[in-house]
Design an enzyme around this catalytic site. Sequence first.
Site, PDB file in Angstrom:
ATOM      1  NE  ARG A  12      -1.259   2.455   2.896  1.00 52.70           N
ATOM      2  CZ  ARG A  12      -0.684   3.536   3.389  1.00 52.70           C
ATOM      3  NH1 ARG A  12      -0.529   4.616   2.653  1.00 52.70           N
ATOM      4  NH2 ARG A  12      -0.221   3.555   4.628  1.00 52.70           N
ATOM      5  CG  ASP A  13       3.136   4.295   3.083  1.00 57.33           C
ATOM      6  OD1 ASP A  13       3.072   5.199   2.233  1.00 57.33           O
ATOM      7  OD2 ASP A  13       3.393   4.512   4.273  1.00 57.33           O
ATOM      8  CG  HIS A 209       2.789   4.443   9.221  1.00 56.15           C
ATOM      9  ND1 HIS A 209       2.481   3.401   8.376  1.00 56.15           N
ATOM     10  CD2 HIS A 209       3.224   5.457   8.421  1.00 56.15           C
ATOM     11  CE1 HIS A 209       2.706   3.775   7.116  1.00 56.15           C
ATOM     12  NE2 HIS A 209       3.157   5.021   7.127  1.00 56.15           N
ATOM     13  CG  HIS A 211       7.476   7.371   6.225  1.00 56.32           C
ATOM     14  ND1 HIS A 211       7.427   7.190   4.875  1.00 56.32           N
ATOM     15  CD2 HIS A 211       6.226   7.067   6.674  1.00 56.32           C
ATOM     16  CE1 HIS A 211       6.212   6.814   4.507  1.00 56.32           C
ATOM     17  NE2 HIS A 211       5.456   6.735   5.591  1.00 56.32           N
ATOM     18  CB  CYS A 242       3.193  10.570   2.537  1.00 52.23           C
ATOM     19  SG  CYS A 242       1.667  11.514   2.590  1.00 52.23           S
ATOM     20  CG  ASN A 251       6.594   2.875   4.793  1.00 52.13           C
ATOM     21  OD1 ASN A 251       6.284   2.783   3.627  1.00 52.13           O
ATOM     22  ND2 ASN A 251       5.811   3.407   5.702  1.00 52.13           N
TER      23      ASN A 251
HETATM   24 ZN    ZN Z   1       3.410   6.221   5.439  1.00 52.07          ZN
END
Ligand code: ZN
Length: 308
Positions: A12-13, A209, A211, A242, A251
């Site tokens: 996803r990210d 979460h 990065h 993002c 990440n």
């Molecule tokens: Zn993220």
Amino acid sequence: MTAVLVSEVGPRDGLQSISRTMPLEAKKAWIRAEAEAGVREIEVGSFVPPALLPQMADTAELVAFARTVPGLAVAVLVPNLKGAERGIAAGAHKMSIPFSMSETHSIRNVRKDHPAMVAEIRAIADRVRQEPAETRPHFEVGLATAFGCTIEGPVEEEQVVRLAEAAIEAGAAEVGLSDTTGYANPAQVKRLVRKVKAAVGPKRLNTLHLHNTRGLGLANALAGLEEGITTLDSSLGGLGGCPAAPGASGNIVTEDLAFMLAAMGIETGIDLPKLLAVRAILEEALPGEPLYGFTPDAGLPLGFGGRA
Ligand code: ZN
């Protein structure tokens, strides 16, 4: 030491931040291989409109596939109630909505101010509650830009605490803290985890979460663990970023995180040699895409057992 859940968010990210679309079969191979390496939760995609993020257009198919992988918790990101409806219909086990602590970031990203976001969270929580208990997804609110914003700069900690309380009051099962922009430092992580846990209850904040934009990702992860965090999001090969936070790329790297936890004797269920081998799927499906991580380059230390 206690077990930690490594939650893979690369599909996803990672994939939403690159312009190329990974073929569905490669995504499936990645998810299957990483689950076979012992990763127990994977965020497989996002229910955003395909016109906005064509890379995520196959999320419903991926959820259906991932649900057939034994023992895997299937997570998705949902931007709003409409996305949540799609997540429920697809059968996701867990749904997260990003709630930006910076109101400017929120308006620019999803065109909603804070009261509108709290209303959206309440609508999703109400909808989730209508599902029978056996199929009801776990609903989490990710407090995005909690450690700083590329548009507003510093974000007041008291504001994060207040909005975390609002999200729980609106019906979220838990909140997570997201360093969307890679601004966090370990002292700040400790302070904010402590403050939010004190406000919403220790069981309502379990996830970070992070990065690795400024190289502090693993230091921040350790700071969180020391404050009782039990779930860490990461991305294989550090793929990710993002789109609404310029400069925030990557990440924390799943391979390096899994190595750190294993080396510290923290149980994750991950088989490290198997995990390192999964990278080949990304290299083949996304030739030339930058992949990060020290452990994959250096290899495991001599005599390292490899299984935590
Ligand atoms: Zn993220």
